[in-house]
Write a protein that holds these residues in place. Structure first.
Motif, PDB file in Angstrom:
ATOM      1  N   GLU A 195      -0.668  41.008  46.136  1.00  0.00           N
ATOM      2  CA  GLU A 195      -1.198  41.550  44.891  1.00  0.00           C
ATOM      3  C   GLU A 195      -1.679  42.988  45.076  1.00  0.00           C
ATOM      4  O   GLU A 195      -1.445  43.849  44.215  1.00  0.00           O
ATOM      5  CB  GLU A 195      -2.358  40.664  44.397  1.00  0.00           C
ATOM      6  CG  GLU A 195      -2.865  41.014  43.016  1.00  0.00           C
ATOM      7  CD  GLU A 195      -1.819  40.825  41.932  1.00  0.00           C
ATOM      8  OE1 GLU A 195      -1.892  41.529  40.914  1.00  0.00           O
ATOM      9  OE2 GLU A 195      -0.935  39.971  42.107  1.00  0.00           O
ATOM     10  N   GLU A 196      -2.331  43.250  46.180  1.00  0.00           N
ATOM     11  CA  GLU A 196      -2.820  44.607  46.446  1.00  0.00           C
ATOM     12  C   GLU A 196      -1.658  45.594  46.581  1.00  0.00           C
ATOM     13  O   GLU A 196      -1.713  46.712  46.061  1.00  0.00           O
ATOM     14  CB  GLU A 196      -3.663  44.628  47.730  1.00  0.00           C
ATOM     15  CG  GLU A 196      -4.249  45.995  48.039  1.00  0.00           C
ATOM     16  CD  GLU A 196      -5.060  46.007  49.323  1.00  0.00           C
ATOM     17  OE1 GLU A 196      -5.580  47.080  49.676  1.00  0.00           O
ATOM     18  OE2 GLU A 196      -5.161  44.947  49.981  1.00  0.00           O
TER      19      GLU A 196
ATOM     20  N   ARG B 220       1.284  45.319  45.255  1.00  0.00           N
ATOM     21  CA  ARG B 220       1.885  45.496  43.934  1.00  0.00           C
ATOM     22  C   ARG B 220       1.052  46.445  43.073  1.00  0.00           C
ATOM     23  O   ARG B 220       1.574  47.309  42.365  1.00  0.00           O
ATOM     24  CB  ARG B 220       2.015  44.130  43.259  1.00  0.00           C
ATOM     25  CG  ARG B 220       2.764  44.155  41.951  1.00  0.00           C
ATOM     26  CD  ARG B 220       3.101  42.739  41.510  1.00  0.00           C
ATOM     27  NE  ARG B 220       4.141  42.190  42.374  1.00  0.00           N
ATOM     28  CZ  ARG B 220       5.437  42.382  42.203  1.00  0.00           C
ATOM     29  NH1 ARG B 220       5.851  43.146  41.201  1.00  0.00           N
ATOM     30  NH2 ARG B 220       6.309  41.846  43.004  1.00  0.00           N
ATOM     31  N   GLU B 221      -0.270  46.312  43.145  1.00  0.00           N
ATOM     32  CA  GLU B 221      -1.152  47.189  42.366  1.00  0.00           C
ATOM     33  C   GLU B 221      -1.048  48.638  42.834  1.00  0.00           C
ATOM     34  O   GLU B 221      -1.034  49.571  42.026  1.00  0.00           O
ATOM     35  CB  GLU B 221      -2.604  46.696  42.481  1.00  0.00           C
ATOM     36  CG  GLU B 221      -2.855  45.378  41.761  1.00  0.00           C
ATOM     37  CD  GLU B 221      -4.249  44.836  42.023  1.00  0.00           C
ATOM     38  OE1 GLU B 221      -4.981  45.460  42.838  1.00  0.00           O
ATOM     39  OE2 GLU B 221      -4.613  43.796  41.436  1.00  0.00           O
ATOM     40  N   LYS B 222      -0.981  48.824  44.150  1.00  0.00           N
ATOM     41  CA  LYS B 222      -0.885  50.189  44.680  1.00  0.00           C
ATOM     42  C   LYS B 222       0.465  50.824  44.364  1.00  0.00           C
ATOM     43  O   LYS B 222       0.576  52.041  44.258  1.00  0.00           O
ATOM     44  CB  LYS B 222      -1.131  50.180  46.190  1.00  0.00           C
ATOM     45  CG  LYS B 222      -2.582  49.937  46.559  1.00  0.00           C
ATOM     46  CD  LYS B 222      -2.812  50.039  48.057  1.00  0.00           C
ATOM     47  CE  LYS B 222      -4.285  49.881  48.395  1.00  0.00           C
ATOM     48  NZ  LYS B 222      -4.542  49.955  49.870  1.00  0.00           N
TER      49      LYS B 222
ATOM     50  N   VAL C 281       1.937  50.557  41.582  1.00  0.00           N
ATOM     51  CA  VAL C 281       1.785  51.089  40.223  1.00  0.00           C
ATOM     52  C   VAL C 281       0.991  52.392  40.231  1.00  0.00           C
ATOM     53  O   VAL C 281       1.334  53.348  39.539  1.00  0.00           O
ATOM     54  CB  VAL C 281       1.106  50.048  39.310  1.00  0.00           C
ATOM     55  CG1 VAL C 281       0.837  50.639  37.926  1.00  0.00           C
ATOM     56  CG2 VAL C 281       1.973  48.804  39.182  1.00  0.00           C
ATOM     57  N   THR C 282      -0.083  52.434  41.051  1.00  0.00           N
ATOM     58  CA  THR C 282      -0.964  53.606  41.037  1.00  0.00           C
ATOM     59  C   THR C 282      -0.477  54.749  41.926  1.00  0.00           C
ATOM     60  O   THR C 282      -0.630  55.924  41.573  1.00  0.00           O
ATOM     61  CB  THR C 282      -2.382  53.200  41.485  1.00  0.00           C
ATOM     62  OG1 THR C 282      -2.319  52.603  42.804  1.00  0.00           O
ATOM     63  CG2 THR C 282      -2.981  52.195  40.507  1.00  0.00           C
TER      64      THR C 282
ATOM     65  N   GLN D 216       7.102  38.170  39.211  1.00  0.00           N
ATOM     66  CA  GLN D 216       5.967  39.084  39.287  1.00  0.00           C
ATOM     67  C   GLN D 216       6.305  40.485  38.802  1.00  0.00           C
ATOM     68  O   GLN D 216       5.422  41.240  38.405  1.00  0.00           O
ATOM     69  CB  GLN D 216       5.436  39.163  40.734  1.00  0.00           C
ATOM     70  CG  GLN D 216       4.641  37.958  41.159  1.00  0.00           C
ATOM     71  CD  GLN D 216       5.543  36.876  41.745  1.00  0.00           C
ATOM     72  OE1 GLN D 216       6.713  36.777  41.385  1.00  0.00           O
ATOM     73  NE2 GLN D 216       5.009  36.070  42.638  1.00  0.00           N
TER      74      GLN D 216
ATOM     75  N   LYS E 273       5.095  42.005  35.431  1.00  0.00           N
ATOM     76  CA  LYS E 273       3.749  42.542  35.244  1.00  0.00           C
ATOM     77  C   LYS E 273       3.774  44.065  35.209  1.00  0.00           C
ATOM     78  O   LYS E 273       2.833  44.709  34.795  1.00  0.00           O
ATOM     79  CB  LYS E 273       2.825  42.081  36.376  1.00  0.00           C
ATOM     80  CG  LYS E 273       2.621  40.573  36.442  1.00  0.00           C
ATOM     81  CD  LYS E 273       1.746  40.205  37.618  1.00  0.00           C
ATOM     82  CE  LYS E 273       1.555  38.706  37.736  1.00  0.00           C
ATOM     83  NZ  LYS E 273       0.719  38.341  38.897  1.00  0.00           N
ATOM     84  N   SER E 274       4.889  44.625  35.703  1.00  0.00           N
ATOM     85  CA  SER E 274       5.039  46.075  35.765  1.00  0.00           C
ATOM     86  C   SER E 274       5.523  46.613  34.426  1.00  0.00           C
ATOM     87  O   SER E 274       6.368  46.003  33.771  1.00  0.00           O
ATOM     88  CB  SER E 274       6.045  46.460  36.865  1.00  0.00           C
ATOM     89  OG  SER E 274       6.368  47.826  36.777  1.00  0.00           O
TER      90      SER E 274
END
Length: 343
Positions: A11-12, A14-16, A18-19, A276, A279-280
């Protein structure tokens, strides 16, 4: 705790992505040796304790390692000739000339590279690699960015380059779902194609604790994309918590693409997506009725050798209304979901 750690790392990352962007996020991830070591330890514990205990409790169920070994042995000691003749017939119809190739006689002489598996197969010459090796016999390597050259280059247990047209088998063991972006998965498959010998096997093992057919649209789309690269699928089985697939590198990409072109209308996604990914913001979300629609449309994608799949396939063809209403065909076990990292 192992499962929670694994999920948090995924999850981390995937979040990074995006950012920070795909490349920066992946590079930062590979540099984070502290978390990677924790991940490797948790993954090894999960594989050697939890999964192996489950396999021992179900003697009739194969592990991902046993499945890979059996398929490699079967293919290189017999099935390869069948697929070779089949592809030659297709090439003749397409008016392509295929150069003669030397025969394989036994799987014992195979050169194999296993990515992210942390386990070796006996009786095969194996190079095991991972971005965070869980044991001393696994080399450190970022397969996504490693160079493809003329020879194997290793410096201080870290792979610097892998040889092209060298390996008989490449195994993606729980690798593709680890990557947070569809383009990265495609890059890995393209690299596998360049590293494999002609008629070599790409084995993909990816987790899924859902019922048979629940994610058929994703598996089908992967098959189309790999066909466009030059791979033909030779084997697919859905085991209790994983999909196991074997793809063969064809003599020429046009032979493999022929299947994809014939059935292109059935391709759902143009990229190697997983649930997953939706989610993007980069990928449009599926419609609400997509799951039900493609479960029925992709009945032909269910693995033939799976008993549950055969029963569900027959129901879908003869009594589809019963499958829609029967909660047993739609229910997922909470116990099984503990093993699910991907779907």
């Amino acid at each position: 705790m192992s499962i929670l750690l694994l999920l948090s790392v995924h999850e981390e990352l995937r979040e990074k992505t995006v950012t920070l962007g795909m490349q920066n996020a992946w590079e930062n991830h590979c540099r984070d040796q502290v978390n990677l070591k924790k991940y490797a330890k948790a993954m090894r514990e999960l594989a050697t304790k939890h999964w192996e205990c489950n396999i021992k409790a179900q003697p009739s169920v194969l592990s991902r390692i046993e499945w890979t070994y059996i398929q490699c042995k079967s293919y290189f000691t017999g099935d390869i000739y069948k697929f070779r003749e089949k592809q030659k017939e297709i090439a003749d119809k397409m008016k392509f000339k295929i150069a003669a190739t030397s025969a394989y006689y036994t799987g014992k002489d195979c050169r194999q590279i296993e990515i992210a598996g942390c386990r070796k197969l006996d009786c095969l010459e194996v190079i095991a690699i991972d971005i965070a090796p869980g044991s001393d016999d696994v080399l450190k390597c970022d397969f996504l960015n490693v160079n493809a050259g003329n020879s194997l280059k290793v410096s201080n247990t870290e792979v610097q380059a892998l040889p092209q047209n060298y390996f008989d088998v490449i195994v993606f063991s729980l690798l593709l779902e680890y990557l947070p972006y569809a383009k990265q998965r495609l890059t890995c498959c393209k690299k596998a194609y360049s590293l494999l010998k002609t008629e070599g096997l790409l084995v993909i093992v990816t987790p899924d604790s859902n019922r048979v057919g629940a994610n058929a649209k994703y598996i089908k789309s992967w098959r189309f994309i790999l066909a466009d690269l030059g791979f033909s699928r030779v084997k697919y089985e859905k085991l209790p918590h994983i999909h196991c697939m074997a793809f063969r590198k064809e003599f020429c990409t046009d032979v493999a693409r022929r299947w994809a072109e014939l059935y292109r209308k059935n391709q759902v996604y143009s990229e190697m997506v997983i649930p997953q990914d939706f989610k993007s913001p980069d990928i449009s979300k599926p419609e609400k009725n997509e799951h039900e629609q493609y479960t029925f449309e992709y009945v032909d994608e269910f693995p033939d050798c799976d008993e549950e799949a055969n029963k569900l396939r027959e129901l879908l063809r003869t009594k589809p209304e019963k499958v829609k209403k029967d909660p047993k065909t739609r229910r997922e076990s909470r116990h099984e979901r503990r093993d699910c990292v991907l779907f």
